[in-house]
Design an enzyme around this catalytic site. Structure first.
Site, PDB file in Angstrom:
ATOM      1  N   ARG A 287     -13.261  -6.986   9.277  1.00  0.00           N
ATOM      2  CA  ARG A 287     -13.581  -5.881   8.368  1.00  0.00           C
ATOM      3  C   ARG A 287     -15.044  -5.918   7.943  1.00  0.00           C
ATOM      4  NH1 ARG A 287      -8.631  -3.925   5.966  1.00  0.00           N
ATOM      5  NH2 ARG A 287      -6.895  -5.370   6.212  1.00  0.00           N
TER       6      ARG A 287
ATOM      7  N   HIS B 130      -2.264  -4.810   2.279  1.00  0.00           N
ATOM      8  CA  HIS B 130      -3.600  -4.670   2.916  1.00  0.00           C
ATOM      9  C   HIS B 130      -3.626  -4.458   4.423  1.00  0.00           C
ATOM     10  CE1 HIS B 130      -7.939  -4.934   2.654  1.00  0.00           C
ATOM     11  NE2 HIS B 130      -8.061  -6.154   3.122  1.00  0.00           N
TER      12      HIS B 130
ATOM     13  N   ASP C   8      -6.493   7.278  -1.768  1.00  0.00           N
ATOM     14  CA  ASP C   8      -7.202   7.439  -0.479  1.00  0.00           C
ATOM     15  C   ASP C   8      -6.249   7.638   0.700  1.00  0.00           C
ATOM     16  OD1 ASP C   8      -9.713   7.259  -1.591  1.00  0.00           O
ATOM     17  OD2 ASP C   8     -10.012   5.150  -1.102  1.00  0.00           O
ATOM     18  N   ARG C   9      -6.791   8.279   1.740  1.00  0.00           N
ATOM     19  CA  ARG C   9      -6.111   8.520   3.012  1.00  0.00           C
ATOM     20  C   ARG C   9      -4.977   9.529   2.924  1.00  0.00           C
ATOM     21  NH1 ARG C   9      -8.800   4.949   6.359  1.00  0.00           N
ATOM     22  NH2 ARG C   9      -9.137   2.858   5.525  1.00  0.00           N
TER      23      ARG C   9
ATOM     24  N   ASP D 275       0.818  -1.222   0.000  1.00  0.00           N
ATOM     25  CA  ASP D 275       0.000   0.000   0.000  1.00  0.00           C
ATOM     26  C   ASP D 275       0.850   1.270   0.000  1.00  0.00           C
ATOM     27  OD1 ASP D 275      -1.499  -2.220   0.913  1.00  0.00           O
ATOM     28  OD2 ASP D 275      -2.920  -0.920   1.969  1.00  0.00           O
TER      29      ASP D 275
ATOM     30  N   HIS E 112      -1.116   4.512  -0.682  1.00  0.00           N
ATOM     31  CA  HIS E 112      -2.163   5.407  -0.165  1.00  0.00           C
ATOM     32  C   HIS E 112      -1.890   6.904  -0.281  1.00  0.00           C
ATOM     33  CE1 HIS E 112      -5.269   2.748   1.149  1.00  0.00           C
ATOM     34  NE2 HIS E 112      -4.452   2.010   1.864  1.00  0.00           N
TER      35      HIS E 112
ATOM     36  N   ASN F 205      -8.187  -2.927  -2.756  1.00  0.00           N
ATOM     37  CA  ASN F 205      -9.606  -2.706  -2.428  1.00  0.00           C
ATOM     38  C   ASN F 205      -9.991  -1.221  -2.498  1.00  0.00           C
ATOM     39  OD1 ASN F 205      -7.963  -2.593   0.078  1.00  0.00           O
ATOM     40  ND2 ASN F 205      -9.907  -2.151   1.078  1.00  0.00           N
ATOM     41  N   HIS F 206      -9.000  -0.316  -2.495  1.00  0.00           N
ATOM     42  CA  HIS F 206      -9.337   1.113  -2.639  1.00  0.00           C
ATOM     43  C   HIS F 206      -9.437   1.548  -4.095  1.00  0.00           C
ATOM     44  CE1 HIS F 206      -9.370   2.752   1.531  1.00  0.00           C
ATOM     45  NE2 HIS F 206      -8.804   1.576   1.744  1.00  0.00           N
TER      46      HIS F 206
ATOM     47  N   ASP G  44      -3.853  -0.282  -3.677  1.00  0.00           N
ATOM     48  CA  ASP G  44      -4.097   0.805  -2.721  1.00  0.00           C
ATOM     49  C   ASP G  44      -3.144   1.983  -2.937  1.00  0.00           C
ATOM     50  OD1 ASP G  44      -6.193  -0.672  -1.754  1.00  0.00           O
ATOM     51  OD2 ASP G  44      -5.608  -0.546   0.357  1.00  0.00           O
TER      52      ASP G  44
ATOM     53  N   HIS H  16      -3.535  -8.196  -3.482  1.00  0.00           N
ATOM     54  CA  HIS H  16      -3.629  -7.167  -2.456  1.00  0.00           C
ATOM     55  C   HIS H  16      -4.051  -7.732  -1.103  1.00  0.00           C
ATOM     56  CE1 HIS H  16      -4.052  -3.305  -0.588  1.00  0.00           C
ATOM     57  NE2 HIS H  16      -5.251  -3.655  -0.172  1.00  0.00           N
TER      58      HIS H  16
END
Length: 285
Positions: free
Chosen positions: A200, A227, A74-75, A43, A45, A103-104, A71, A152
């Site tokens: 989750r 992840h 995001d964030r 990730d 991000h 997943n993002h 990923d 991922h």
């Protein structure tokens, strides 16, 4: 430095990168087969300056081959710079630089966690939709020299042969359950055996026994996934048959985790490069 500010990427340039990378994703399989030596990254991000530090540490393309595990958005504060640089590398070095879907890279998630707002603020909702369509075409798994399976999230009870991945049709959203969902969302759990409920609220956890059965059945040495934030940037499970790689140091500014890159040499020997956190995280967990 106080040098001249580089011109921002124009909307038409963004459009080009997004459309061109989509064509390349579609021209390559859903399970990409990759040769060693290479670098594996987890990730990122939107932590763009950390991504550049990562390349400074591990080597820039095309000197090194890369497989990223998803990923990208995001964030973090600079999802756009992050994904656009990676797409540009994908276009420039299509057979030496690989990007898997995380997943993002999914509209229902990045609508909420920052990417949508960044696209809307800096470009337009239309641009966000273009990204969505390209994310829906990204490969979901990679196989290094037929020995290291990469994704991922994790493995799936519905993953019966590698062909099950090859047969997934694109473009596709990420469903709430099933093979794609598990590849992007599942987590290993050393405390349980079998398939367990995932905290989750989506997909599964898989125990050491599952990893052992899976690696034996598929005749592979290692499952490499991302992840989850891990302190050292990498962490092994299941007697080193599964490894988590996470490549965003000081994740979200809340953690004081290191980032790692897994280096796989010609003999498939794996070693790790670490990017230490630059400051103490604000969360004590």
């Amino acid at each position: 430095g106080s040098g001249p500010i580089p011109p921002p990427v124009t909307e038409s340039e963004v459009r080009f990168l997004v459309m061109e990378s989509r064509a390349i994703f579609m021209s390559q399989p859903m399970l990409v087969e990759v040769l060693a030596p290479l670098r594996l990254c987890g990730d990122v991000h939107g932590q763009y300056s950390d991504l550049l530090r990562l390349f400074d540490l591990a080597g820039y393309p095309p000197l090194q081959n890369y497989l990223f595990l998803g990923d990208y958005v995001d964030r973090g504060r600079q999802s756009l710079e992050t994904i656009l640089l990676l797409m540009a590398y994908k276009i420039k070095y299509p057979s030496n630089f690989f990007l898997l879907r995380g997943n993002h890279e999914c509209s229902s998630i990045n609508r909420i966690y920052g990417f949508y707002d960044e696209c809307k603020r800096r470009y337009s909702v239309k641009i966000w939709k273009l990204f969505t369509d390209t994310f829906n075409c990204m490969p979901v798994a990679g196989l290094v020299e037929e020995r290291i399976l990469c994704m991922h999230g994790g493995i799936s009870p519905e993953l019966r042969t590698f062909d099950s991945i090859h047969k997934i049709l694109r473009p596709t959203d990420v469903p709430d359950s099933g093979l794609i969902c598990d590849l992007l969302w599942a987590d290993p759990n050393d405390e349980t055996s079998g398939w367990g409920q995932n905290d989750r609220g989506v997909s599964w956890t898989f125990g050491t026994d599952i990893v052992e059965q899976f690696t034996a059945k598929f005749d592979i040495d290692l499952i490499c996934r991302a992840h989850q934030v891990v302190d050292e940037g990498y962490q092994f499970f299941s007697q080193r048959r599964c490894v988590t790689v996470f490549s965003a140091p000081n994740y979200c500014g809340d953690f004081d985790n290191s980032a790692a890159v897994m280096c796989v040499n010609e003999d498939l020997h794996c070693s790790f490069l670490q990017l230490r956190p630059q400051y103490a995280g604000t969360a004590y967990n």
